[in-house]
Design an enzyme around this catalytic site. Structure first.
Site, PDB file in Angstrom:
ATOM      1  N   HIS A 108       0.845  -1.194   0.000  1.00  0.00           N
ATOM      2  CA  HIS A 108       0.000   0.000   0.000  1.00  0.00           C
ATOM      3  C   HIS A 108       0.880   1.243   0.000  1.00  0.00           C
ATOM      4  O   HIS A 108       1.830   1.348   0.780  1.00  0.00           O
ATOM      5  CB  HIS A 108      -0.901   0.026   1.244  1.00  0.00           C
ATOM      6  CG  HIS A 108      -1.602   1.341   1.444  1.00  0.00           C
ATOM      7  ND1 HIS A 108      -1.379   2.151   2.538  1.00  0.00           N
ATOM      8  CD2 HIS A 108      -2.508   1.988   0.664  1.00  0.00           C
ATOM      9  CE1 HIS A 108      -2.132   3.241   2.430  1.00  0.00           C
ATOM     10  NE2 HIS A 108      -2.823   3.164   1.311  1.00  0.00           N
ATOM     11  N   SER A 109       0.605   2.191  -0.899  1.00  0.00           N
ATOM     12  CA  SER A 109       1.265   3.487  -0.916  1.00  0.00           C
ATOM     13  C   SER A 109       2.786   3.323  -0.999  1.00  0.00           C
ATOM     14  O   SER A 109       3.296   2.770  -1.970  1.00  0.00           O
ATOM     15  CB  SER A 109       0.837   4.284   0.315  1.00  0.00           C
ATOM     16  OG  SER A 109       1.177   5.637   0.211  1.00  0.00           O
ATOM     17  N   MET A 110       3.541   3.763   0.014  1.00  0.00           N
ATOM     18  CA  MET A 110       4.989   3.586  -0.020  1.00  0.00           C
ATOM     19  C   MET A 110       5.355   2.115  -0.137  1.00  0.00           C
ATOM     20  O   MET A 110       6.339   1.755  -0.803  1.00  0.00           O
ATOM     21  CB  MET A 110       5.634   4.193   1.225  1.00  0.00           C
ATOM     22  CG  MET A 110       7.153   4.141   1.220  1.00  0.00           C
ATOM     23  SD  MET A 110       7.916   4.776   2.731  1.00  0.00           S
ATOM     24  CE  MET A 110       7.723   3.344   3.817  1.00  0.00           C
TER      25      MET A 110
END
Length: 287
Positions: free
Chosen positions: A101-103
């Site tokens: 998720h995300s980073m």
């Protein structure tokens, strides 16, 4: 919501990381990677909805209950790829999938692009490429980072007199989240101190990057992906409104699904987690 996981600490050659383990020991191997300033609780709703997978949900270095980098160390995003690879080595996984998720999605892409022989599949949630910088801005960015590093010694973390105040702060933070999501992240991310609570995260995580990949560098990692990739974008997330991302995706052989919700759609509520799980079940090999 099920919290059926095992809390473990992983002693790697260079550091010690904490993680939540979900699923049977002989399940499909998956390493789950959270976003910036989050922790393993990011997958508290989603992981139980993916039965049959052996999910190792990490606390990245400097996050949650994992060790911080040593004095003088930094948190370059590519350094996380080494951490993840060492986790796979510890479990004896020559091939594994990544759920990011995300980073965590960005780290997943960097590792899969660099070492395609190790990564089976990529399941990405509202993340794809790191923030980039071009050569002409490099001296300025390095200067900003150095000045911020010098100033860090004179700063202190916020202290919240009550747990709920920290929850409210997290609700308003980067990638704003629901109250329930903020509570889950705060339960793992806070520690008691005189006067209340503060975050466990390493303060150096908030420093500006001294060096960024160029756009060409970042796109090269995406173009180098050889494994199947499925990307879930949130309608109110961080990718959906970026025309450059849409243009990049048009030329790539990856599955893309757009779902209602914000950047943390997999954690904000049960309905969002169910939608994300439905997108990834068959893709990740859930029986």
């Amino acid at each position: 919501m099920s919290l059926n996981f095992e809390e473990v600490r992983l002693s790697l050659p260079h550091t010690e990381l904490a993680a939540h383990l979900y699923g049977p020991e002989n399940g499909v191997p998956v390493i789950a990677l959270h976003g910036w300033l989050d922790n393993a609780a990011s997958f508290a709703r989603l992981a139980p909805k993916l039965p049959g997978l052996r999910i190792v949900a990490l606390d990245f270095a400097g996050h949650g209950h994992s060790d911080h980098r040593p004095p003088g160390g930094s948190y370059a995003i590519w350094d996380y790829t080494h951490d993840v690879l060492q986790v796979a080595e510890q479990f004896g996984w020559q091939r594994f999938s990544l759920l990011g998720h995300s980073m965590g999605a960005i780290v997943s892409v960097l590792l899969a692009g660099a070492m395609p022989e190790r990564v089976e599949r990529l399941a990405l949630i509202d993340g794809l490429m790191p923030y980039t910088g071009e050569p002409d801005t490099a001296p300025q960015k390095l200067g900003e980072a150095l000045r911020a590093h010098l100033a860090l010694a004179g700063k202190s973390k916020p202290v919240y007199a009550e747990f709920d105040r920290a929850v409210q702060a997290r609700m308003r933070g980067v990638g704003a989240v629901s109250r329930e999501a903020a509570e889950l992240l705060a339960q793992r991310g806070l520690m008691p101190v005189p006067g209340g609570y503060t975050w466990r995260t390493d303060s150096r995580l908030t420093l500006p990057s001294p060096l960024r990949l160029t756009r060409a560098h970042a796109e090269a990692f995406v173009q180098a992906l050889q494994c199947p990739v499925k990307l879930v974008m949130a309608e109110q997330g961080m990718l959906h409104a970026q025309p450059s991302i849409a243009a990049l995706l048009e030329g790539l052989p990856m599955e893309v699904a757009t779902l209602p919700g914000g950047h943390h759609l997999h954690l904000d509520d049960e309905a969002g987690a169910e939608l994300v799980a439905d997108c990834f079940k068959a893709f990740l090999g859930v029986p």
